[in-house]
Design a protein around this motif. Sequence first.
Motif, PDB file in Angstrom:
ATOM      1  N   THR A 138     -10.280  10.486   6.801  1.00 35.64           N
ATOM      2  CA  THR A 138      -8.889  10.362   6.354  1.00 35.64           C
ATOM      3  C   THR A 138      -8.346   8.989   6.730  1.00 35.64           C
ATOM      4  O   THR A 138      -8.837   8.339   7.653  1.00 35.64           O
ATOM      5  CB  THR A 138      -7.972  11.431   7.006  1.00 35.64           C
ATOM      6  N   PHE A 139      -7.308   8.600   6.020  1.00 34.98           N
ATOM      7  CA  PHE A 139      -6.668   7.328   6.338  1.00 34.98           C
ATOM      8  C   PHE A 139      -6.010   7.397   7.715  1.00 34.98           C
ATOM      9  O   PHE A 139      -6.030   6.422   8.469  1.00 34.98           O
ATOM     10  CB  PHE A 139      -5.631   6.961   5.265  1.00 34.98           C
ATOM     11  N   ASP A 140      -5.440   8.528   8.073  1.00 36.63           N
ATOM     12  CA  ASP A 140      -4.835   8.692   9.407  1.00 36.63           C
ATOM     13  C   ASP A 140      -5.874   8.494  10.510  1.00 36.63           C
ATOM     14  O   ASP A 140      -5.591   7.881  11.539  1.00 36.63           O
ATOM     15  CB  ASP A 140      -4.176  10.067   9.544  1.00 36.63           C
ATOM     16  N   LEU A 147      -6.723  -1.494   1.855  1.00 34.52           N
ATOM     17  CA  LEU A 147      -6.624  -2.122   3.166  1.00 34.52           C
ATOM     18  C   LEU A 147      -7.793  -3.078   3.395  1.00 34.52           C
ATOM     19  O   LEU A 147      -7.603  -4.199   3.869  1.00 34.52           O
ATOM     20  CB  LEU A 147      -6.583  -1.082   4.287  1.00 34.52           C
ATOM     21  N   PHE A 166      -8.574   6.669  10.233  1.00 36.83           N
ATOM     22  CA  PHE A 166      -8.840   5.233  10.251  1.00 36.83           C
ATOM     23  C   PHE A 166      -7.729   4.483  10.977  1.00 36.83           C
ATOM     24  O   PHE A 166      -7.986   3.590  11.785  1.00 36.83           O
ATOM     25  CB  PHE A 166      -8.994   4.683   8.831  1.00 36.83           C
ATOM     26  N   ALA A 167      -6.470   4.838  10.701  1.00 43.91           N
ATOM     27  CA  ALA A 167      -5.332   4.166  11.338  1.00 43.91           C
ATOM     28  C   ALA A 167      -5.403   4.324  12.855  1.00 43.91           C
ATOM     29  O   ALA A 167      -5.128   3.379  13.603  1.00 43.91           O
ATOM     30  CB  ALA A 167      -4.022   4.718  10.794  1.00 43.91           C
ATOM     31  N   TYR A 217      -6.315   4.084  -0.286  1.00 44.40           N
ATOM     32  CA  TYR A 217      -5.667   3.365   0.824  1.00 44.40           C
ATOM     33  C   TYR A 217      -6.684   2.531   1.600  1.00 44.40           C
ATOM     34  O   TYR A 217      -6.441   1.376   1.927  1.00 44.40           O
ATOM     35  CB  TYR A 217      -4.968   4.336   1.774  1.00 44.40           C
ATOM     36  N   CYS A 218      -7.826   3.122   1.918  1.00 43.69           N
ATOM     37  CA  CYS A 218      -8.851   2.402   2.687  1.00 43.69           C
ATOM     38  C   CYS A 218      -9.385   1.204   1.906  1.00 43.69           C
ATOM     39  O   CYS A 218      -9.574   0.126   2.466  1.00 43.69           O
ATOM     40  CB  CYS A 218      -9.994   3.344   3.067  1.00 43.69           C
ATOM     41  N   LYS A 219      -9.618   1.383   0.610  1.00 43.67           N
ATOM     42  CA  LYS A 219     -10.133   0.265  -0.197  1.00 43.67           C
ATOM     43  C   LYS A 219      -9.097  -0.842  -0.321  1.00 43.67           C
ATOM     44  O   LYS A 219      -9.440  -2.029  -0.273  1.00 43.67           O
ATOM     45  CB  LYS A 219     -10.582   0.770  -1.564  1.00 43.67           C
ATOM     46  N   SER A 253      -5.112   8.364  -3.121  1.00 41.89           N
ATOM     47  CA  SER A 253      -5.786   9.133  -2.084  1.00 41.89           C
ATOM     48  C   SER A 253      -6.086   8.255  -0.885  1.00 41.89           C
ATOM     49  O   SER A 253      -5.881   7.039  -0.902  1.00 41.89           O
ATOM     50  CB  SER A 253      -7.094   9.695  -2.661  1.00 41.89           C
ATOM     51  N   ASP A 254      -6.629   8.871   0.161  1.00 35.19           N
ATOM     52  CA  ASP A 254      -7.036   8.124   1.349  1.00 35.19           C
ATOM     53  C   ASP A 254      -8.092   7.092   1.000  1.00 35.19           C
ATOM     54  O   ASP A 254      -8.127   6.008   1.571  1.00 35.19           O
ATOM     55  CB  ASP A 254      -7.565   9.082   2.424  1.00 35.19           C
ATOM     56  N   MET A 271       0.817  -1.194   0.000  1.00 33.64           N
ATOM     57  CA  MET A 271       0.000   0.000   0.000  1.00 33.64           C
ATOM     58  C   MET A 271       0.856   1.251   0.000  1.00 33.64           C
ATOM     59  O   MET A 271       0.497   2.229  -0.617  1.00 33.64           O
ATOM     60  CB  MET A 271      -0.914   0.018   1.215  1.00 33.64           C
TER      61      MET A 271
END
Length: 135
Positions: free
Chosen positions: A37-39, A15, A41-42, A11-13, A7-8, A1
């Motif tokens: 945002t991905f951050d 993941l 989510f993290a 990244y989410c898809k 984009s975020d 990844m």
Amino acid sequence: MMLTEGSDVVYCKLLMSTLADAVLEWFVSLLDRHITTFDQFATLFREQYLVNKAPTRLSYDVFDVKQYQGEAMKDYLNRFGVHAVRLKPTDEAMTVHAFVKGMLPGPFSESLLRFYLKTFTEIRRRTLAHITAND
């Protein structure tokens, strides 16, 4: 990844395609449009699953290893040795002290205290000699 430019959302898809079982169920249960945002989510992911991480074992955890009632000295010696290797205590005197403190009280454990042994190797040698002499 991390090698994928995107984009975020990408990244989410990406993941999500790696998740399975309970983790996938948790991900799907998140509210729609709640994560922006991905951050974010993290952070949610770490908060959800950080509690499942095994606690770091410390060298003084060797004091938790005790000889069971009725356990043979050789079995205790071997079990203690396995724990000591895993924990990698750096203080030999502490390891020796933990071994003796974990033993069931008796003449042999008292004799070990009188010898002022400094290393676990000395403990192992003396214990094995004691076992051999008493078999």
